[in-house]
Design an enzyme around this catalytic site. Structure first.
Site, PDB file in Angstrom:
ATOM      1  CG  ASN A  13     128.413  56.607  21.442  1.00 13.84           C
ATOM      2  OD1 ASN A  13     128.183  55.950  20.423  1.00 13.84           O
ATOM      3  ND2 ASN A  13     127.495  57.321  22.051  1.00 13.84           N
ATOM      4  CE  LYS A  15     127.691  60.554  20.470  1.00 19.24           C
ATOM      5  NZ  LYS A  15     127.348  61.902  20.915  1.00 19.24           N
ATOM      6  CG  HIS A 102     123.883  58.289  24.251  1.00 19.33           C
ATOM      7  ND1 HIS A 102     123.538  59.395  23.515  1.00 19.33           N
ATOM      8  CD2 HIS A 102     125.207  58.417  24.528  1.00 19.33           C
ATOM      9  CE1 HIS A 102     124.616  60.148  23.348  1.00 19.33           C
ATOM     10  NE2 HIS A 102     125.643  59.576  23.952  1.00 19.33           N
ATOM     11  CD  GLU A 104     123.812  61.577  20.580  1.00 15.22           C
ATOM     12  OE1 GLU A 104     124.169  60.486  20.100  1.00 15.22           O
ATOM     13  OE2 GLU A 104     124.630  62.445  20.967  1.00 15.22           O
ATOM     14  CD  GLU A 174     127.634  60.512  27.434  1.00 16.88           C
ATOM     15  OE1 GLU A 174     128.764  60.530  26.925  1.00 16.88           O
ATOM     16  OE2 GLU A 174     126.623  60.158  26.813  1.00 16.88           O
ATOM     17  N   GLY A 180     128.745  67.039  22.200  1.00 20.99           N
ATOM     18  CA  GLY A 180     128.938  67.504  20.828  1.00 20.99           C
ATOM     19  C   GLY A 180     128.958  69.013  20.693  1.00 20.99           C
ATOM     20  CB  SER A 220     132.799  68.559  24.825  1.00 15.91           C
ATOM     21  OG  SER A 220     131.712  68.824  23.943  1.00 15.91           O
TER      22      SER A 220
HETATM   23  P1  13P Z   1     131.039  64.175  22.451  1.00 20.87           P
HETATM   24  O1  13P Z   1     132.308  63.645  23.052  1.00 20.87           O
HETATM   25  O2  13P Z   1     131.100  64.293  20.948  1.00 20.87           O
HETATM   26  O3  13P Z   1     130.559  65.398  23.135  1.00 20.87           O
HETATM   27  O4  13P Z   1     129.914  63.040  22.716  1.00 20.87           O
HETATM   28  C1  13P Z   1     129.742  62.534  23.996  1.00 20.87           C
HETATM   29  C2  13P Z   1     128.833  61.381  23.922  1.00 20.87           C
HETATM   30  O5  13P Z   1     127.649  61.539  23.657  1.00 20.87           O
HETATM   31  C3  13P Z   1     129.378  60.043  24.165  1.00 20.87           C
HETATM   32  O6  13P Z   1     128.364  59.112  24.335  1.00 20.87           O
END
Ligand code: 13P
Length: 258
Positions: A13, A15, A102, A104, A174, A180, A220
């Protein structure tokens, strides 16, 4: 007795990162570097603005089996929805995959369960593979609500999903506090959450569909922790954020699932 026969998935992803040139270069390196890895499904989710460029560039050099997905769509087929893109539009751009729910989108943009459900159903109806993301916040985890939150998000997100679409449905667990942050769930904690997720899927759809469905871990995931996570019986690969922005680390994570 049901038996598991699940092909693992490693999905990147991206983003809202990378310019067009960088996105094309990363896609090409991932495609060429992973073309022998047929036993893991590899999917990349570039920013919508770069889907066209990535798609045409991969068509030139060969996809190596890498599939393309969109990070978000609107659930209506067309109309007055300023700024949104439809499922048919992303299919035109070569996408076979869609992310919904997701963290976010839920926590930054404010998407509620009913919108996540509408997007999930619309994506599946459009013939896409849909990765429905779920997961608890730190506060919810500390209050011991991980499984309850996942169950609520699953039940709400999957309401009305037809059984004949289940082979195109993937769940991504997740935990919000792991995204992140560099903090990862321990393999045991992740396995426990995944097992509980599969139990909810079983209650919703029956044993065989729940056994067949892929449940990915995200938050992560890095080359140095991927193998331990992917070794867990109910973890069928990963949804990778930061580490998917560098070909080397993404490919190392793909390798870790093999
Ligand atoms: P990270 O791997 O940067 O923690 O992000 C995970 C994520 O949100 C994948 O959709």
């Amino acid at each position: 007795m049901s038996t598991a026969n699940r092909t693992p998935i490693v999905a990147g992803n991206w983003k809202m990162n990378l310019n067009r040139e960088e996105a094309v270069a990363l896609a090409r390196t991932v495609a060429s570097g992973s073309k022998g890895m047929q036993s893991v499904e590899r999917v990349i989710f570039p920013a919508a603005a770069h889907l066209d460029a990535v798609r045409y560039s991969l068509a030139e050099v060969g996809t190596g089996g890498v599939q393309l997905g969109a990070q978000n769509t609107w659930h209506e087929p067309n109309g007055a929805f300023t700024g949104e893109i439809s499922n048919e539009m992303i299919k035109d751009l070569g996408c076979g995959w869609l992310l919904t729910g997701h963290s976010e989108r839920r926590h930054v943009v404010g998407e509620a369960d009913d919108l996540v459900n509408a997007k999930t159903r619309a994506g599946l109806e459009a013939g896409l593979h849909v990765v429905l993301c779920i997961g608890e916040t730190l506060e919810q985890r500390e209050a011991g609500q991980t499984d309850a939150v996942n169950e609520r998000q699953l039940r709400a997100g999957l309401e009305g999903v037809p059984r004949d679409a289940l082979s195109r449905l993937v769940i991504a667990y997740e935990p919000v506090w792991a995204i992140g942050t560099g903090k990862t769930a321990t393999p045991d904690d992740a396995q426990n959450a995944h097992h509980a997720v599969r139990k909810v899927l079983e209650a919703l759809f029956g044993q065989q569909p729940a056994t067949d469905m892929r449940v990915l871990y995200g938050g992560s995931v890095k080359p140095n922790n991927a193998a331990d996570l992917f070794a867990q019986p109910d973890i069928d690969g990963g949804l990778i954020g930061g580490a998917s922005l560098k070909a080397d680390s993404f490919l190392a994570i793909c390798q870790a699932v093999l």
